[in-house]
Design a protein around this motif. Structure first.
Motif, mmCIF file in Angstrom:
data_model
loop_
_atom_site.group_PDB
_atom_site.id
_atom_site.type_symbol
_atom_site.label_atom_id
_atom_site.label_comp_id
_atom_site.label_asym_id
_atom_site.label_seq_id
_atom_site.Cartn_x
_atom_site.Cartn_y
_atom_site.Cartn_z
ATOM 1 N N SER A 113 22.737 17.517 38.884
ATOM 2 C CA SER A 113 21.832 16.961 37.875
ATOM 3 C C SER A 113 20.410 17.255 38.309
ATOM 4 O O SER A 113 20.091 17.251 39.503
ATOM 5 C CB SER A 113 22.019 15.449 37.716
ATOM 6 N N ARG A 140 22.104 20.887 42.701
ATOM 7 C CA ARG A 140 22.775 22.015 42.033
ATOM 8 C C ARG A 140 24.121 22.262 42.684
ATOM 9 O O ARG A 140 24.304 22.003 43.867
ATOM 10 C CB ARG A 140 21.939 23.300 42.153
ATOM 11 N N PRO A 151 11.866 22.375 29.814
ATOM 12 C CA PRO A 151 13.326 22.478 29.728
ATOM 13 C C PRO A 151 13.811 22.151 28.323
ATOM 14 O O PRO A 151 13.338 21.201 27.695
ATOM 15 C CB PRO A 151 13.821 21.440 30.740
ATOM 16 N N ASP A 153 16.703 20.973 27.327
ATOM 17 C CA ASP A 153 17.942 20.218 27.439
ATOM 18 C C ASP A 153 17.646 18.736 27.251
ATOM 19 O O ASP A 153 16.503 18.341 27.050
ATOM 20 C CB ASP A 153 18.621 20.469 28.794
ATOM 21 N N THR A 172 31.045 32.118 29.584
ATOM 22 C CA THR A 172 29.693 32.665 29.599
ATOM 23 C C THR A 172 29.715 34.186 29.663
ATOM 24 O O THR A 172 28.989 34.874 28.957
ATOM 25 C CB THR A 172 28.909 32.105 30.799
ATOM 26 N N VAL A 179 23.188 30.458 30.633
ATOM 27 C CA VAL A 179 23.616 29.075 30.781
ATOM 28 C C VAL A 179 22.536 28.110 30.310
ATOM 29 O O VAL A 179 22.805 27.136 29.631
ATOM 30 C CB VAL A 179 23.981 28.792 32.254
ATOM 31 N N LYS A 180 21.287 28.362 30.661
ATOM 32 C CA LYS A 180 20.195 27.440 30.346
ATOM 33 C C LYS A 180 19.039 28.189 29.691
ATOM 34 O O LYS A 180 18.919 29.406 29.823
ATOM 35 C CB LYS A 180 19.702 26.753 31.626
ATOM 36 N N SER A 181 18.194 27.425 28.995
ATOM 37 C CA SER A 181 17.009 28.012 28.365
ATOM 38 C C SER A 181 15.762 27.275 28.830
ATOM 39 O O SER A 181 15.797 26.059 29.043
ATOM 40 C CB SER A 181 17.107 27.926 26.835
ATOM 41 N N ILE A 182 14.669 28.015 28.997
ATOM 42 C CA ILE A 182 13.383 27.455 29.409
ATOM 43 C C ILE A 182 12.306 27.995 28.484
ATOM 44 O O ILE A 182 12.273 29.197 28.185
ATOM 45 C CB ILE A 182 13.061 27.811 30.875
ATOM 46 N N GLU A 280 23.834 33.885 37.906
ATOM 47 C CA GLU A 280 23.413 32.895 36.922
ATOM 48 C C GLU A 280 22.284 33.479 36.081
ATOM 49 O O GLU A 280 21.425 34.193 36.603
ATOM 50 C CB GLU A 280 22.945 31.616 37.622
ATOM 51 N N TYR A 282 19.273 32.856 32.855
ATOM 52 C CA TYR A 282 18.434 31.935 32.104
ATOM 53 C C TYR A 282 17.790 32.692 30.955
ATOM 54 O O TYR A 282 17.303 33.810 31.133
ATOM 55 C CB TYR A 282 17.321 31.351 32.990
#
Length: 293
Positions: A113, A140, A151, A153, A172, A179-182, A280, A282
């Motif tokens: 988290s 992580r 972020p 999220d 994925t 996996v994530k967006s910024i 990973e 982004y």
């Protein structure tokens, strides 16, 4: 007689950030409290996560819905095992006039988290709150991270059933989706010197850990750079290597191209890929606009 006010000086002013650790590992930090008064102080250390009213405090809408200024809660993510993610030693005692006491904070997250947080209060004589420190940390499952921007999220954990890590990775790879967006927002100030760029930055880090035997350095690289450059974006480091325990700051700047409409805004996307013991990705969204001085 003489009335004397108790007073202390703490080596941490407002926030103690424990940084990034690997889930199920620990990190420690220390701070010092000095008794600057002329009497012996009886102290106790209290955490909001252990407050008897915490259950009642949670029966409300989260801050990211009700407040435009505060995105996360004071008491954020906590451990699944029921234990507080932060622990303090010692929790009570006395500090003689003119003397100091060292305190050790241990951060021990049991799952991934980015929003572990708590609030520590220094209470004198069981009544007076003499100092407040906000504790925060991130964990992580893999030994690397990207930080910066906004972020995209929700900072509250979902109770929905999620796929196991192996299934998520397979899904994925199949969809070729990050996996994530910024979101990076760059605001160019309209003025006399139009060549001064709007600047922001990303941080890419590698967590020092003993869990991953290979201990590979983390490699990072950006894709889709030619289109970004045509639109006026410049990335300081488009690729590189980071050793374990190190953080690299990547400056991102933007100057409006000659044909850019100052009343418009620009959104471009690039893929940032990290490779270490695992891979990973982004999605980095670059949003640029011109604002008046």
């Amino acid at each position: 007689g003489h009335g004397v006010m108790p007073s202390i000086v703490c080596s941490v002013e407002e926030v103690l950030d424990m940084g990034y650790v690997l889930a199920r590992e620990k990190a420690t930090s220390t701070f010092e409290i000095q008794n600057t008064s002329t009497l012996t102080l009886q102290y106790s250390i209290q955490l909001d996560s252990l407050s008897s009213t915490r259950g009642k405090d949670q029966q409300k809408l989260p801050s990211f819905i009700t407040s435009s200024l505060q995105r996360t809660e004071i008491v954020g993510t906590q451990n699944y095992n029921g234990l507080s993610v932060f622990s303090i030693f010692p929790t009570e005692g006395e500090i003689v006039a003119g003397k100091s006491q060292d305190f050790t904070v241990t951060f021990s997250p049991d799952h991934e988290s980015l929003y572990y947080s708590d609030r520590l209060k220094v209470v004198l004589f069981g009544k007076k709150v003499a100092h407040v420190i906000h504790l925060k940390g991130a964990a992580r499952d893999c030994p690397m991270f990207v930080e910066g921007g906004i972020p995209l999220d929700v900072p509250i954990e979902s109770l929905a059933v999620t796929l196991p890590a192996s299934s998520q990775e397979a899904l994925t790879e199949e969809l070729q989706e990050p996996v994530k967006s910024i979101l990076l927002v760059l605001e160019h100030i309209e003025g006399e010197n139009s060549l001064v760029p709007a600047i922001t930055e990303l941080k890419v880090g590698a967590i020092r850990t003993a869990q991953f035997a290979s201990k590979k350095n983390v490699e990072f690289s950006f894709d889709n750079l030619s289109l970004l450059q045509k639109k006026g974006f410049t990335i300081e480091f488009v690729k590189g290597t980071i050793e374990r325990g190190q953080v690299k700051c990547i400056s991102v700047s933007w100057v409006p191209p000659a044909d850019f409409d100052a009343h418009d805004h620009l959104i471009e996307t690039a893929l940032l890929t990290l490779k270490g013991d695992i891979k990973e990705s982004y999605r980095i969204l670059f949003m640029a606009k011109v604002v008046s001085a």
